[in-house]
Design a protein around this motif. Sequence first.
Motif, PDB file in Angstrom:
ATOM      1  N   ALA A   1     -31.453  28.046   6.204  1.00  0.00           N
ATOM      2  CA  ALA A   1     -32.528  26.930   6.180  1.00  0.00           C
ATOM      3  C   ALA A   1     -32.507  26.311   7.599  1.00  0.00           C
ATOM      4  O   ALA A   1     -32.565  25.215   7.552  1.00  0.00           O
ATOM      5  CB  ALA A   1     -32.140  25.858   5.249  1.00  0.00           C
ATOM      6  N   HIS A   2     -32.637  27.273   8.632  1.00  0.00           N
ATOM      7  CA  HIS A   2     -32.673  26.803  10.079  1.00  0.00           C
ATOM      8  C   HIS A   2     -33.388  28.048  10.644  1.00  0.00           C
ATOM      9  O   HIS A   2     -33.187  29.234  10.634  1.00  0.00           O
ATOM     10  CB  HIS A   2     -31.604  26.661  10.575  1.00  0.00           C
TER      11      HIS A   2
ATOM     12  N   GLU B   1     -39.268  25.298   4.503  1.00  0.00           N
ATOM     13  CA  GLU B   1     -39.421  24.732   5.446  1.00  0.00           C
ATOM     14  C   GLU B   1     -39.239  25.331   6.824  1.00  0.00           C
ATOM     15  O   GLU B   1     -40.044  25.374   7.834  1.00  0.00           O
ATOM     16  CB  GLU B   1     -38.831  23.273   5.532  1.00  0.00           C
ATOM     17  N   ALA B   2     -38.200  26.038   6.859  1.00  0.00           N
ATOM     18  CA  ALA B   2     -37.605  26.798   8.077  1.00  0.00           C
ATOM     19  C   ALA B   2     -38.497  28.030   8.181  1.00  0.00           C
ATOM     20  O   ALA B   2     -38.885  28.398   9.273  1.00  0.00           O
ATOM     21  CB  ALA B   2     -36.076  27.188   7.791  1.00  0.00           C
TER      22      ALA B   2
ATOM     23  N   THR C   1     -41.743  26.847   9.747  1.00  0.00           N
ATOM     24  CA  THR C   1     -41.615  26.598  11.294  1.00  0.00           C
ATOM     25  C   THR C   1     -41.501  28.168  11.840  1.00  0.00           C
ATOM     26  O   THR C   1     -42.104  28.228  12.965  1.00  0.00           O
ATOM     27  CB  THR C   1     -40.325  26.284  11.542  1.00  0.00           C
TER      28      THR C   1
ATOM     29  N   ARG D   1     -28.247  27.074   2.674  1.00  0.00           N
ATOM     30  CA  ARG D   1     -28.092  26.143   3.730  1.00  0.00           C
ATOM     31  C   ARG D   1     -28.022  27.098   5.022  1.00  0.00           C
ATOM     32  O   ARG D   1     -28.440  26.491   5.888  1.00  0.00           O
ATOM     33  CB  ARG D   1     -26.806  25.434   3.341  1.00  0.00           C
TER      34      ARG D   1
ATOM     35  N   ASP E   1     -32.725  21.286  -3.327  1.00  0.00           N
ATOM     36  CA  ASP E   1     -33.299  20.872  -1.957  1.00  0.00           C
ATOM     37  C   ASP E   1     -33.061  21.852  -1.044  1.00  0.00           C
ATOM     38  O   ASP E   1     -33.674  22.063  -0.032  1.00  0.00           O
ATOM     39  CB  ASP E   1     -32.381  19.754  -1.443  1.00  0.00           C
ATOM     40  N   GLU E   2     -31.964  22.667  -0.913  1.00  0.00           N
ATOM     41  CA  GLU E   2     -31.573  23.532  -0.066  1.00  0.00           C
ATOM     42  C   GLU E   2     -32.832  24.695  -0.116  1.00  0.00           C
ATOM     43  O   GLU E   2     -33.145  25.242   0.878  1.00  0.00           O
ATOM     44  CB  GLU E   2     -30.434  24.232  -0.423  1.00  0.00           C
TER      45      GLU E   2
ATOM     46  N   LEU F   1     -35.648  23.293   1.866  1.00  0.00           N
ATOM     47  CA  LEU F   1     -35.283  23.533   3.217  1.00  0.00           C
ATOM     48  C   LEU F   1     -35.563  24.883   3.908  1.00  0.00           C
ATOM     49  O   LEU F   1     -35.979  25.038   4.953  1.00  0.00           O
ATOM     50  CB  LEU F   1     -33.812  22.923   3.646  1.00  0.00           C
TER      51      LEU F   1
END
Length: 204
Positions: free
Chosen positions: A36-37, A126-127, A130, A33, A119-120, A123
Motif C-alpha cells: 500500500a505504497h 489508493e496506492a 497514485t 500494508r 482499511d489496508e 490503502l
Amino acid sequence: MTIGPPKICLTAERDVGKLPNMSLEDEGVQRLRAVAHPVRLQILSLLTGEDMSAADIARALDITQANASYHVRVLARAGQVVETGVEKVRGGRAKKYRYLPGLDEPTGAGGSSSSPPTDEQALVVEAYATELRRRFALRQPGGNVTGTDAELWLEPQVWEQVVELVHQASLLAHTSALPAHSPGALRTSFTSTLFEMRDGLEDA
C-alpha cells in the motif's frame, strides 16, 4: 520498468517484524500494508523483470539507497519478494531480490481475497490510483490506451470467468516481464482491480 520520479526521502515506519504467533489473517494484513505504497509498487514492478539489490533499485528509481533498502525489507518481511542470492560489492555483499508472480496470492497485491474489506485494502487501492496517475503522465504520445470502467450486474458464473481471464492476463504479463530498458521491449502499464459490491438495498 517504472522509472523516473524525483528523488524521494520518506519517513520510515517503525520496523516491528513478524510476531511468532502471527495468524494467517495478520499475515494477510501485513502483506497488504506492504504494497500500500506507490514506491513499493514501483519496486515490485522492477523486481518482476529481474533480480536487483537495494543499490540497483535506488539507481533505477532515483531514491536513496537507505530508502530502497527499507522498502525492499518491508516487502521481503511481508513475503512479497524473495531473496535470490548475494553479490559482492565494494566493501561487502549485497542481497538480491525478486518478485515471483503468484507469490502474493490469495491476499496480496495481485491476488484475490474472500475476506471482508479492510482499511489496508483501501490503502492498496489508493496506492494503485497514485501509481496510475504517475504512469499515465508518462504514456507514449500516439500510443494505444486501452481501458474500461464499469459497475455491472453479472451472473455469478460470468463474473467468475471475468476474474479468471483478468488473472490469466496478469500472470502472462508478469511471467513475460523483461529487465527495464531491454532492447525492443515496450514500457507498459497494467492496473486492474475487480471486486464485488454491496447491492445497495441495505443503504436505502
